[in-house]
Enzyme design. Sequence first.
Site, PDB file in Angstrom:
ATOM      1  N   LYS A  80       2.395   5.575 -50.198  1.00  0.00           N
ATOM      2  CA  LYS A  80       1.324   4.817 -50.299  1.00  0.00           C
ATOM      3  C   LYS A  80       0.204   6.332 -50.936  1.00  0.00           C
ATOM      4  O   LYS A  80       0.320   7.186 -50.236  1.00  0.00           O
ATOM      5  CB  LYS A  80       0.866   4.458 -49.139  1.00  0.00           C
ATOM      6  CG  LYS A  80      -0.623   3.655 -49.092  1.00  0.00           C
ATOM      7  CD  LYS A  80      -0.851   3.143 -47.788  1.00  0.00           C
ATOM      8  CE  LYS A  80      -2.159   2.188 -47.715  1.00  0.00           C
ATOM      9  NZ  LYS A  80      -2.650   1.819 -46.423  1.00  0.00           N
ATOM     10  N   SER A 155      -3.542  -3.293 -46.638  1.00  0.00           N
ATOM     11  CA  SER A 155      -3.857  -2.692 -47.772  1.00  0.00           C
ATOM     12  C   SER A 155      -2.349  -1.870 -48.516  1.00  0.00           C
ATOM     13  O   SER A 155      -2.589  -1.382 -49.362  1.00  0.00           O
ATOM     14  CB  SER A 155      -4.879  -1.434 -47.322  1.00  0.00           C
ATOM     15  OG  SER A 155      -4.313  -0.421 -46.512  1.00  0.00           O
ATOM     16  N   SER A 179      -2.479  -2.899 -41.977  1.00  0.00           N
ATOM     17  CA  SER A 179      -2.136  -2.650 -43.235  1.00  0.00           C
ATOM     18  C   SER A 179      -0.589  -2.680 -43.458  1.00  0.00           C
ATOM     19  O   SER A 179      -0.385  -2.220 -44.889  1.00  0.00           O
ATOM     20  CB  SER A 179      -3.012  -1.234 -43.744  1.00  0.00           C
ATOM     21  OG  SER A 179      -4.095  -2.002 -44.137  1.00  0.00           O
TER      22      SER A 179
HETATM   23  N1  GLN Z   1      -7.195  -5.376 -43.540  1.00  0.00           N
HETATM   24  C1  GLN Z   1      -7.778  -4.673 -42.610  1.00  0.00           C
HETATM   25  C2  GLN Z   1      -9.115  -4.102 -43.380  1.00  0.00           C
HETATM   26  O1  GLN Z   1      -9.473  -4.172 -44.279  1.00  0.00           O
HETATM   27  C3  GLN Z   1      -7.056  -3.391 -42.016  1.00  0.00           C
HETATM   28  C4  GLN Z   1      -6.968  -2.342 -43.142  1.00  0.00           C
HETATM   29  C5  GLN Z   1      -5.983  -1.064 -42.588  1.00  0.00           C
HETATM   30  O2  GLN Z   1      -5.207  -1.516 -41.713  1.00  0.00           O
HETATM   31  N2  GLN Z   1      -6.103  -0.029 -43.530  1.00  0.00           N
HETATM   32  O3  GLN Z   1      -9.817  -3.101 -42.735  1.00  0.00           O
END
Ligand code: GLN
Length: 506
Positions: A80, A155, A179
């Site tokens: 990532k 994400s 994420s």
């Molecule tokens: N979807 C969640 C957010 O928007 C979690 C994101 C993540 O785990 N980085 O914050």
Amino acid sequence: MDDLCRLTIGELAGLLTRREVKSIDILNSYIKRIKETDPKVSAYLYNDFEEAVRNAEAADKIIASGGGFPPLTGIPLSIKDIFLIKGKKTTCASKILDNFISPYDSTVVKKLKENHYVFLGKTNLDEFAMGSSTENSAYKITKNPYDLNRVPGGSSGGSAASVAADLCAGSFGTDTGGSVRQPAALCGVVGLKPTYGLISRYGIIAFSSSLDQAGVLSKDVTDAAIMLGAVAGFDEKDQTTRRFEVKDYAGIVKKADKSLMKGLRVGIPVEFFSEGLDPEIGSKISEIKALLKELGADIVGISLPDTKYSVAAYYIIATSEASSNLERYDGIRYGYRYKEESGNEMQSLDGLYRKSRETGFGNEVKRRIILGTFALSAGYYDAYYKKASSVRKLIVKNYKDAFGKVDVIIGPTSPTPAFLIGEKTADPLSMYLSDIYTISVNLAYLPGLSMPVGTVKNPSKQNGVLPVGLQIISPWAAEDRLLSVAKIIEDEVKFRENAGFRKLDI
Ligand code: GLN
């Protein structure tokens, strides 16, 4: 040997150990696959095949020298684009880091290099890991390999899609509120977020420091165990890492046997089957419940009463910490700097900060900085941040009480299967609810794993299917138990072996 890219890390490592293939053969299979397929999926922000060839040749030398070698030797992985790799671009999918070259290696990458891995490229994400669909990337939208009109989740959506579409053997992601697990669920792969503090976050771009944790996305449970074992452990450069014992996760998973299920207490939280859960996902999870019962587990109904506040508490804590972590992007020290239209440097310092941030950050990131700055501001701190921290303590206690009665907890990972691109972008709240079952696990510092347990019909594609993820949560630092339970379920469900489950759109 085109099919090498379809194999798991465990299978590839076996072939390498028996000297039946070379790492360069494996790599060539991936390069071919990426060239043919990634233009459709857009999992990668960039590839670096020259580096990959160098890595594969180095790995082949080590393997040829005859001795033993670590399990990721010669295995092509994607990363990532939030992990620093010395000398390579790290953008975090933000324009503000467009031209940022990492000055050092993150600890995860340092360990991967010590394992002689092969670096395939950096995967797409929501800008600064804020989002659940990769639609917040400043560069591209990654597509779900099961339906190119749908999101892969986020994400770590690029990482999940790259694993699902066989564009890498495994991928490293991060999970602040879901994420790793949510995109794993939406793409039909395994995603593990370990206990807070098990993997070093040194050299990972910070979003919300009390929640962020690195995680792995893989084709099966064994691979998740192999990848975790390679990168876990105390790091003096990250004071939030703990001196946990790093267990032989892969060895433990190998020995996981059905008999382990006899008398295992499996908790089913009533809150994870609330309104908003797609009924078809609910019934898939119930099938797993029945399967575990058949294998001899004790199914115990439990309650985690305060998790109903977890999304609210998360969006105070995460945005507050993000507003502080993202202060450093000021146009001076890192990445993008706004210039006058004439090409001249801005004359006022305040103006330079303002313009660099205004044009460098995307809308979701700005929304969160504003929210977090408000929550931390004088006069509001007690009402918001302090209150959210108290709620977090209650959630920690809910889980502690629950783990007095049960050994693991199961439920759905995501309330819905993969949604359509554009379906939730106009309504941030509905996007935030994608993580309704994952966020409390981060708030409680616990390990959680998502694994594919079947599919539901894709309503917008004839004969199409969409994967369903089961979430398993274990007590603190009990990744061995978590992975063993997952492996036993995997052996029963046989997701990868079942062609009907893996009907990709590519
Ligand atoms: N979807 C969640 C957010 O928007 C979690 C994101 C993540 O785990 N980085 O914050």
